[in-house]
Design an enzyme around this catalytic site. Structure first.
Site, PDB file in Angstrom:
ATOM      1  N   HIS A  10       1.037  -1.287  -0.071  1.00  0.00           N
ATOM      2  CA  HIS A  10       0.645   0.281   0.214  1.00  0.00           C
ATOM      3  C   HIS A  10       0.679   1.580  -0.334  1.00  0.00           C
ATOM      4  O   HIS A  10       0.375   2.277   0.458  1.00  0.00           O
ATOM      5  CB  HIS A  10      -1.068   0.738   1.514  1.00  0.00           C
ATOM      6  CG  HIS A  10      -1.358  -1.417   1.283  1.00  0.00           C
ATOM      7  ND1 HIS A  10      -2.806  -1.693   0.446  1.00  0.00           N
ATOM      8  CD2 HIS A  10      -0.969  -1.871   3.007  1.00  0.00           C
ATOM      9  CE1 HIS A  10      -2.595  -3.373   0.907  1.00  0.00           C
ATOM     10  NE2 HIS A  10      -2.143  -3.302   2.874  1.00  0.00           N
ATOM     11  N   CYS A  11       1.871   1.355  -0.409  1.00  0.00           N
ATOM     12  CA  CYS A  11       2.811   1.904  -0.897  1.00  0.00           C
ATOM     13  C   CYS A  11       3.017   2.692   0.417  1.00  0.00           C
ATOM     14  O   CYS A  11       3.804   3.884   0.773  1.00  0.00           O
ATOM     15  CB  CYS A  11       2.484   3.358  -1.049  1.00  0.00           C
ATOM     16  SG  CYS A  11       2.540   3.530  -3.192  1.00  0.00           S
TER      17      CYS A  11
END
Ligand SMILES: Cc1ncc(COP(=O)(O)O)c(C=O)c1O
Length: 405
Positions: A361-362
Protein backbone atom coordinates in the site's frame (compact mmCIF):
# COMPACT_ATOMS: atom_id res chain seq x y z
CA UNK A 1 -28.94 8.76 6.17
CA UNK A 2 -30.09 6.00 3.87
CA UNK A 3 -26.77 4.61 2.68
CA UNK A 4 -28.45 1.74 0.83
CA UNK A 5 -30.51 4.16 -1.22
CA UNK A 6 -27.37 6.09 -2.12
CA UNK A 7 -26.05 3.02 -3.93
CA UNK A 8 -28.49 3.90 -6.70
CA UNK A 9 -26.45 7.05 -7.36
CA UNK A 10 -23.43 4.95 -8.38
CA UNK A 11 -23.61 3.31 -11.84
CA UNK A 12 -21.26 0.47 -10.90
CA UNK A 13 -23.43 -0.44 -7.88
CA UNK A 14 -26.80 -0.55 -9.63
CA UNK A 15 -26.63 -4.07 -11.13
CA UNK A 16 -28.04 -6.72 -8.76
CA UNK A 17 -24.79 -8.66 -9.04
CA UNK A 18 -22.54 -5.65 -8.37
CA UNK A 19 -19.28 -6.70 -6.72
CA UNK A 20 -18.52 -5.77 -3.12
CA UNK A 21 -16.07 -2.94 -3.72
CA UNK A 22 -13.88 -2.69 -0.63
CA UNK A 23 -10.84 -0.91 -2.07
CA UNK A 24 -11.97 2.61 -1.24
CA UNK A 25 -8.72 3.64 0.43
CA UNK A 26 -7.22 3.35 -3.06
CA UNK A 27 -9.94 4.99 -5.13
CA UNK A 28 -13.68 5.46 -4.62
CA UNK A 29 -16.54 4.90 -7.03
CA UNK A 30 -18.16 7.87 -8.79
CA UNK A 31 -21.81 8.95 -8.63
CA UNK A 32 -23.78 9.79 -11.79
CA UNK A 33 -23.39 13.53 -11.20
CA UNK A 34 -19.59 13.25 -11.45
CA UNK A 35 -19.70 11.12 -14.60
CA UNK A 36 -22.24 13.51 -16.14
CA UNK A 37 -20.07 16.54 -15.33
CA UNK A 38 -17.16 14.95 -17.20
CA UNK A 39 -19.40 14.04 -20.13
CA UNK A 40 -20.92 17.54 -20.22
CA UNK A 41 -17.51 19.17 -20.41
CA UNK A 42 -16.50 17.16 -23.47
CA UNK A 43 -19.85 17.23 -25.21
CA UNK A 44 -21.03 20.77 -24.43
CA UNK A 45 -18.23 23.19 -23.52
CA UNK A 46 -14.81 21.61 -24.18
CA UNK A 47 -12.92 24.88 -23.80
CA UNK A 48 -10.08 26.36 -21.80
CA UNK A 49 -10.71 28.29 -18.59
CA UNK A 50 -8.78 31.32 -17.39
CA UNK A 51 -7.66 32.38 -20.86
CA UNK A 52 -10.14 32.37 -23.74
CA UNK A 53 -13.01 34.84 -23.41
CA UNK A 54 -15.43 33.11 -25.80
CA UNK A 55 -18.48 31.34 -24.43
CA UNK A 56 -16.74 28.00 -23.83
CA UNK A 57 -13.83 29.71 -22.12
CA UNK A 58 -15.97 31.88 -19.88
CA UNK A 59 -18.21 28.96 -18.92
CA UNK A 60 -15.18 26.90 -17.85
CA UNK A 61 -13.64 29.82 -15.94
CA UNK A 62 -16.93 30.23 -14.09
CA UNK A 63 -17.38 26.51 -13.30
CA UNK A 64 -13.80 26.00 -12.11
CA UNK A 65 -14.02 29.03 -9.87
CA UNK A 66 -17.28 27.65 -8.44
CA UNK A 67 -15.46 24.40 -7.65
CA UNK A 68 -12.79 26.33 -5.78
CA UNK A 69 -15.47 27.99 -3.68
CA UNK A 70 -17.13 24.63 -2.99
CA UNK A 71 -13.81 23.22 -1.77
CA UNK A 72 -13.21 26.32 0.33
CA UNK A 73 -16.54 25.77 2.08
CA UNK A 74 -16.04 22.01 2.40
CA UNK A 75 -12.73 22.51 4.23
CA UNK A 76 -13.78 25.77 5.91
CA UNK A 77 -10.84 27.60 4.36
CA UNK A 78 -10.75 31.35 4.75
CA UNK A 79 -10.60 32.08 1.04
CA UNK A 80 -11.08 30.26 -2.27
CA UNK A 81 -7.69 31.69 -3.28
CA UNK A 82 -6.15 29.21 -0.84
CA UNK A 83 -7.32 26.22 -2.89
CA UNK A 84 -4.88 24.92 -5.52
CA UNK A 85 -5.92 22.30 -8.08
CA UNK A 86 -3.33 19.56 -8.39
CA UNK A 87 -3.11 16.17 -10.08
CA UNK A 88 -3.33 14.24 -6.81
CA UNK A 89 -2.27 14.39 -3.15
CA UNK A 90 1.25 13.36 -4.19
CA UNK A 91 1.55 16.43 -6.39
CA UNK A 92 0.24 18.60 -3.52
CA UNK A 93 2.78 17.22 -1.04
CA UNK A 94 5.59 17.67 -3.56
CA UNK A 95 4.49 21.26 -4.14
CA UNK A 96 4.86 21.96 -0.42
CA UNK A 97 8.12 20.05 0.04
CA UNK A 98 9.87 21.35 -3.06
CA UNK A 99 8.27 24.80 -2.91
CA UNK A 100 9.70 25.80 0.46
CA UNK A 101 13.07 27.37 1.13
CA UNK A 102 15.36 24.95 2.96
CA UNK A 103 18.68 25.31 4.72
CA UNK A 104 21.02 22.44 5.41
CA UNK A 105 20.09 20.80 8.73
CA UNK A 106 16.44 21.97 8.77
CA UNK A 107 14.43 19.25 10.49
CA UNK A 108 11.25 17.65 9.16
CA UNK A 109 9.25 15.21 11.27
CA UNK A 110 6.96 12.51 9.91
CA UNK A 111 5.48 9.43 11.56
CA UNK A 112 6.77 5.91 10.91
CA UNK A 113 3.63 4.94 8.93
CA UNK A 114 3.50 7.45 6.09
CA UNK A 115 2.46 6.78 2.52
CA UNK A 116 5.45 7.15 0.16
CA UNK A 117 3.90 10.41 -1.03
CA UNK A 118 4.58 11.92 2.38
CA UNK A 119 7.93 10.25 2.85
CA UNK A 120 9.82 10.16 -0.43
CA UNK A 121 9.69 13.95 -1.10
CA UNK A 122 11.31 14.52 2.31
CA UNK A 123 13.90 11.78 1.70
CA UNK A 124 14.65 13.38 -1.65
CA UNK A 125 15.18 16.75 0.04
CA UNK A 126 17.44 15.04 2.55
CA UNK A 127 19.55 13.61 -0.26
CA UNK A 128 19.56 16.68 -2.46
CA UNK A 129 19.35 19.62 -0.05
CA UNK A 130 20.71 18.28 3.24
CA UNK A 131 17.55 18.60 5.32
CA UNK A 132 17.29 16.26 8.30
CA UNK A 133 14.22 14.01 8.06
CA UNK A 134 13.32 12.33 11.35
CA UNK A 135 10.72 9.69 12.09
CA UNK A 136 8.47 9.73 15.15
CA UNK A 137 7.86 6.16 16.22
CA UNK A 138 4.27 5.12 16.87
CA UNK A 139 3.12 3.18 19.92
CA UNK A 140 3.40 -0.62 19.58
CA UNK A 141 -0.27 -0.74 18.46
CA UNK A 142 0.52 1.85 15.73
CA UNK A 143 -1.41 4.68 17.43
CA UNK A 144 0.24 8.08 17.62
CA UNK A 145 2.83 8.49 20.37
CA UNK A 146 2.35 12.05 21.57
CA UNK A 147 5.17 11.82 24.09
CA UNK A 148 7.62 10.63 21.45
CA UNK A 149 6.48 13.49 19.23
CA UNK A 150 6.96 16.08 21.97
CA UNK A 151 10.40 14.65 22.65
CA UNK A 152 11.30 14.76 18.94
CA UNK A 153 10.22 18.42 18.81
CA UNK A 154 12.27 19.22 21.90
CA UNK A 155 15.30 17.38 20.46
CA UNK A 156 14.98 19.27 17.18
CA UNK A 157 14.80 22.64 18.92
CA UNK A 158 15.04 25.67 16.67
CA UNK A 159 15.98 23.50 13.66
CA UNK A 160 12.44 22.10 13.49
CA UNK A 161 10.89 23.51 10.34
CA UNK A 162 8.11 21.19 9.31
CA UNK A 163 5.86 18.49 10.75
CA UNK A 164 4.23 16.53 7.93
CA UNK A 165 1.85 13.73 8.83
CA UNK A 166 -1.15 11.86 7.47
CA UNK A 167 -4.27 12.59 9.48
CA UNK A 168 -5.50 9.04 8.81
CA UNK A 169 -3.11 6.30 7.76
CA UNK A 170 -3.87 4.28 4.63
CA UNK A 171 -1.94 1.44 6.24
CA UNK A 172 -4.29 1.00 9.19
CA UNK A 173 -7.00 3.70 9.28
CA UNK A 174 -5.58 5.16 12.49
CA UNK A 175 -6.27 8.85 13.05
CA UNK A 176 -3.74 11.10 14.73
CA UNK A 177 -4.61 14.11 16.96
CA UNK A 178 -3.85 16.78 14.37
CA UNK A 179 -5.08 19.73 16.40
CA UNK A 180 -2.76 18.91 19.32
CA UNK A 181 0.11 18.15 16.97
CA UNK A 182 -0.41 21.49 15.18
CA UNK A 183 -0.31 23.38 18.46
CA UNK A 184 2.92 21.68 19.52
CA UNK A 185 4.52 22.21 16.08
CA UNK A 186 3.62 25.89 16.15
CA UNK A 187 4.91 26.25 19.72
CA UNK A 188 8.24 25.09 18.31
CA UNK A 189 8.08 27.58 15.46
CA UNK A 190 7.46 24.89 12.83
CA UNK A 191 4.80 24.54 10.14
CA UNK A 192 2.42 21.62 9.87
CA UNK A 193 1.44 19.97 6.61
CA UNK A 194 -1.36 17.42 6.82
CA UNK A 195 -1.75 14.59 4.35
CA UNK A 196 -5.54 14.40 4.25
CA UNK A 197 -5.82 11.76 1.52
CA UNK A 198 -7.56 9.35 3.91
CA UNK A 199 -9.36 11.90 6.09
CA UNK A 200 -11.17 14.39 3.82
CA UNK A 201 -13.28 11.63 2.18
CA UNK A 202 -14.46 10.26 5.52
CA UNK A 203 -14.81 12.99 8.13
CA UNK A 204 -15.20 16.71 8.64
CA UNK A 205 -11.86 18.42 8.14
CA UNK A 206 -11.90 22.07 9.16
CA UNK A 207 -8.53 23.61 8.33
CA UNK A 208 -9.12 26.69 10.49
CA UNK A 209 -10.28 24.74 13.51
CA UNK A 210 -7.32 22.35 13.20
CA UNK A 211 -5.07 25.40 12.85
CA UNK A 212 -2.83 23.74 10.28
CA UNK A 213 -0.73 25.29 7.52
CA UNK A 214 -1.14 22.97 4.51
CA UNK A 215 -3.54 20.17 3.62
CA UNK A 216 -3.06 17.78 0.70
CA UNK A 217 -6.04 15.75 -0.50
CA UNK A 218 -7.06 13.29 -3.23
CA UNK A 219 -10.26 14.07 -5.10
CA UNK A 220 -10.29 10.56 -6.57
CA UNK A 221 -10.81 9.19 -3.05
CA UNK A 222 -13.76 11.58 -2.55
CA UNK A 223 -16.11 10.25 -5.24
CA UNK A 224 -14.37 12.56 -7.71
CA UNK A 225 -12.48 12.02 -10.97
CA UNK A 226 -9.06 10.42 -11.32
CA UNK A 227 -6.17 12.77 -11.99
CA UNK A 228 -7.48 15.38 -9.56
CA UNK A 229 -6.20 16.39 -6.15
CA UNK A 230 -5.98 19.54 -4.15
CA UNK A 231 -3.74 21.57 -1.94
CA UNK A 232 -5.01 24.00 0.64
CA UNK A 233 -2.47 26.36 2.18
CA UNK A 234 -2.62 29.47 4.33
CA UNK A 235 -2.51 32.34 1.89
CA UNK A 236 0.54 34.06 3.36
CA UNK A 237 2.44 30.76 3.08
CA UNK A 238 1.29 30.14 -0.49
CA UNK A 239 2.47 33.63 -1.38
CA UNK A 240 5.98 32.64 -0.34
CA UNK A 241 5.97 29.19 -1.94
CA UNK A 242 7.96 28.58 -5.12
CA UNK A 243 6.00 26.82 -7.88
CA UNK A 244 7.28 23.41 -8.93
CA UNK A 245 5.75 23.79 -12.40
CA UNK A 246 6.28 27.15 -14.03
CA UNK A 247 4.91 28.21 -17.41
CA UNK A 248 1.56 29.30 -18.80
CA UNK A 249 -0.87 30.55 -16.14
CA UNK A 250 1.85 30.94 -13.50
CA UNK A 251 2.88 34.51 -14.32
CA UNK A 252 1.26 37.93 -14.55
CA UNK A 253 3.76 38.80 -17.26
CA UNK A 254 7.27 38.01 -18.43
CA UNK A 255 10.01 39.66 -20.47
CA UNK A 256 13.04 38.00 -22.10
CA UNK A 257 14.83 38.25 -18.79
CA UNK A 258 12.24 38.66 -16.02
CA UNK A 259 9.22 37.00 -14.46
CA UNK A 260 6.36 38.59 -12.60
CA UNK A 261 4.73 35.71 -10.77
CA UNK A 262 0.98 35.32 -10.63
CA UNK A 263 -0.65 35.25 -7.22
CA UNK A 264 -1.75 31.96 -5.67
CA UNK A 265 -3.43 29.75 -6.70
CA UNK A 266 -2.60 30.43 -10.38
CA UNK A 267 1.12 30.40 -9.71
CA UNK A 268 0.89 26.67 -8.91
CA UNK A 269 -1.34 25.63 -11.79
CA UNK A 270 1.10 25.74 -14.70
CA UNK A 271 -0.10 24.54 -18.09
CA UNK A 272 -3.55 23.72 -19.40
CA UNK A 273 -5.59 22.22 -16.60
CA UNK A 274 -7.76 19.16 -16.25
CA UNK A 275 -10.95 21.18 -16.73
CA UNK A 276 -13.36 18.27 -16.88
CA UNK A 277 -11.73 17.03 -13.67
CA UNK A 278 -12.10 20.40 -11.96
CA UNK A 279 -15.75 20.69 -12.90
CA UNK A 280 -16.45 17.08 -11.89
CA UNK A 281 -14.68 17.82 -8.61
CA UNK A 282 -17.40 20.41 -8.02
CA UNK A 283 -20.00 17.69 -8.54
CA UNK A 284 -18.19 15.36 -6.12
CA UNK A 285 -17.99 18.07 -3.47
CA UNK A 286 -21.69 18.84 -3.98
CA UNK A 287 -22.37 15.15 -3.38
CA UNK A 288 -20.27 14.93 -0.21
CA UNK A 289 -21.48 18.29 1.09
CA UNK A 290 -25.03 16.96 1.29
CA UNK A 291 -23.94 14.15 3.60
CA UNK A 292 -23.54 14.12 7.35
CA UNK A 293 -19.83 13.23 7.44
CA UNK A 294 -20.05 12.09 11.08
CA UNK A 295 -22.73 9.59 10.03
CA UNK A 296 -20.49 8.43 7.13
CA UNK A 297 -17.65 7.86 9.57
CA UNK A 298 -19.87 5.93 11.99
CA UNK A 299 -21.25 3.82 9.14
CA UNK A 300 -17.71 2.86 8.09
CA UNK A 301 -16.80 1.96 11.66
CA UNK A 302 -19.92 -0.25 11.90
CA UNK A 303 -18.90 -2.10 8.74
CA UNK A 304 -15.32 -2.41 9.97
CA UNK A 305 -16.57 -3.89 13.27
CA UNK A 306 -18.41 -6.57 11.32
CA UNK A 307 -15.31 -7.35 9.25
CA UNK A 308 -13.06 -7.30 12.34
CA UNK A 309 -15.31 -9.52 14.47
CA UNK A 310 -15.65 -11.97 11.61
CA UNK A 311 -11.94 -12.54 11.10
CA UNK A 312 -10.01 -11.57 14.23
CA UNK A 313 -9.72 -15.10 15.62
CA UNK A 314 -8.52 -16.75 12.42
CA UNK A 315 -5.18 -18.54 12.68
CA UNK A 316 -2.07 -16.92 11.19
CA UNK A 317 -3.47 -13.42 10.76
CA UNK A 318 -3.16 -10.15 12.66
CA UNK A 319 -5.07 -6.92 12.16
CA UNK A 320 -2.75 -3.89 12.00
CA UNK A 321 -3.62 -1.44 14.78
CA UNK A 322 -6.01 -1.75 17.72
CA UNK A 323 -8.76 -4.37 17.42
CA UNK A 324 -11.35 -1.70 18.24
CA UNK A 325 -12.70 -0.58 14.85
CA UNK A 326 -13.49 2.86 16.33
CA UNK A 327 -9.77 3.49 16.16
CA UNK A 328 -9.39 2.33 12.55
CA UNK A 329 -12.30 3.99 10.75
CA UNK A 330 -13.23 1.97 7.67
CA UNK A 331 -9.88 0.23 7.20
CA UNK A 332 -9.24 -3.40 8.09
CA UNK A 333 -5.65 -4.21 7.15
CA UNK A 334 -4.53 -7.76 7.81
CA UNK A 335 -1.01 -9.12 8.18
CA UNK A 336 -0.64 -12.70 7.03
CA UNK A 337 3.03 -13.48 6.79
CA UNK A 338 2.66 -17.17 5.98
CA UNK A 339 -0.29 -16.77 3.63
CA UNK A 340 -0.26 -15.47 0.02
CA UNK A 341 -2.06 -12.11 0.29
CA UNK A 342 -2.21 -11.52 -3.50
CA UNK A 343 -3.61 -15.00 -4.19
CA UNK A 344 -6.24 -14.55 -1.51
CA UNK A 345 -7.20 -11.12 -2.87
CA UNK A 346 -7.59 -12.64 -6.35
CA UNK A 347 -9.63 -15.51 -4.99
CA UNK A 348 -11.96 -13.16 -3.10
CA UNK A 349 -12.73 -11.32 -6.31
CA UNK A 350 -13.05 -14.36 -8.55
CA UNK A 351 -15.05 -16.51 -6.16
CA UNK A 352 -17.22 -13.95 -4.40
CA UNK A 353 -16.86 -10.59 -6.15
CA UNK A 354 -15.13 -9.07 -3.12
CA UNK A 355 -12.54 -6.49 -4.17
CA UNK A 356 -9.74 -5.66 -1.73
CA UNK A 357 -6.13 -4.52 -1.99
CA UNK A 358 -3.08 -6.62 -1.21
CA UNK A 359 0.57 -5.60 -0.90
CA UNK A 360 2.41 -2.83 0.89
CA UNK A 361 0.00 0.00 0.00
CA UNK A 362 2.90 2.41 -0.70
CA UNK A 363 3.95 2.22 2.95
CA UNK A 364 7.02 0.10 2.18
CA UNK A 365 9.01 1.75 4.95
CA UNK A 366 6.70 0.42 7.67
CA UNK A 367 6.56 -3.12 6.26
CA UNK A 368 10.33 -3.16 5.70
CA UNK A 369 11.03 -1.98 9.24
CA UNK A 370 8.76 -4.65 10.73
CA UNK A 371 9.95 -7.43 8.42
CA UNK A 372 6.52 -8.07 6.86
CA UNK A 373 7.68 -8.55 3.28
CA UNK A 374 4.30 -9.97 2.21
CA UNK A 375 2.48 -6.78 3.07
CA UNK A 376 -1.13 -6.97 4.12
CA UNK A 377 -4.58 -7.54 2.70
CA UNK A 378 -6.66 -4.41 3.15
CA UNK A 379 -10.44 -4.04 3.03
CA UNK A 380 -11.61 -0.44 3.15
CA UNK A 381 -15.24 0.62 3.37
CA UNK A 382 -17.07 3.72 2.21
CA UNK A 383 -20.52 5.21 2.43
CA UNK A 384 -22.10 2.91 -0.19
CA UNK A 385 -20.89 -0.36 1.30
CA UNK A 386 -23.41 -2.49 3.16
CA UNK A 387 -23.37 -4.73 6.22
CA UNK A 388 -24.03 -7.70 3.88
CA UNK A 389 -20.85 -6.83 1.99
CA UNK A 390 -18.86 -6.62 5.22
CA UNK A 391 -20.19 -10.05 6.23
CA UNK A 392 -19.44 -11.45 2.77
CA UNK A 393 -15.87 -10.23 3.10
CA UNK A 394 -15.48 -11.83 6.54
CA UNK A 395 -16.97 -15.15 5.40
CA UNK A 396 -15.04 -15.48 2.15
CA UNK A 397 -11.80 -14.28 3.71
CA UNK A 398 -12.20 -16.86 6.49
CA UNK A 399 -12.80 -19.62 3.94
CA UNK A 400 -9.74 -18.54 1.97
CA UNK A 401 -7.52 -18.51 5.07
CA UNK A 402 -8.64 -22.03 5.97
CA UNK A 403 -8.10 -23.19 2.39
CA UNK A 404 -4.53 -21.82 2.25
CA UNK A 405 -3.53 -22.81 5.82
C1 LIG B 1 -2.36 8.53 3.14
C2 LIG B 1 -2.13 8.76 1.68
N1 LIG B 1 -1.34 9.75 1.31
C3 LIG B 1 -1.10 10.01 0.01
C4 LIG B 1 -1.66 9.24 -0.97
C5 LIG B 1 -1.37 9.57 -2.40
O1 LIG B 1 -2.54 10.06 -2.98
P1 LIG B 1 -2.63 10.36 -4.53
O2 LIG B 1 -2.83 9.07 -5.21
O3 LIG B 1 -3.83 11.26 -4.65
O4 LIG B 1 -1.40 11.02 -4.92
C6 LIG B 1 -2.48 8.18 -0.63
C7 LIG B 1 -3.05 7.30 -1.67
O5 LIG B 1 -3.44 6.19 -1.42
C8 LIG B 1 -2.74 7.94 0.74
O6 LIG B 1 -3.52 6.95 1.12
Amino acid sequence: MDFKKMRQDFPTLRPDDAPAYLDNACVTLKPDSVVEAIHDYYTKTPGCGGRSVHRYGSKISQSTSQTRTKLQKFLNAESAKEIVFTRNATHSLNQVAHGMQWSKGDIVLTTDREHNSNLVPWLQLEQERGIDHRVVESNPDNTFNLEAFEQACADAGSKLKMVSMSQVGNLDGIKIPVKKIARIAHDHGALICVDGAQSTPHMNVDVQDLDIDFLAFSIHKMCGPSGMGGLWGRYDLLENLRTIQSGGQTVKTSTYDSIEWANPPNRFEGGLGNFSGMIATGAAIDYLSKLDMDAVHQHEIRLNSIMTDGIKDLPGIEIIGPLDANKRGGICSILMDELPAHDIALLLDEAAGVMVRSGQHCVHSWFNSKGHANGSLRASAYLYNTEDEARLFAETFSEAVHAFS
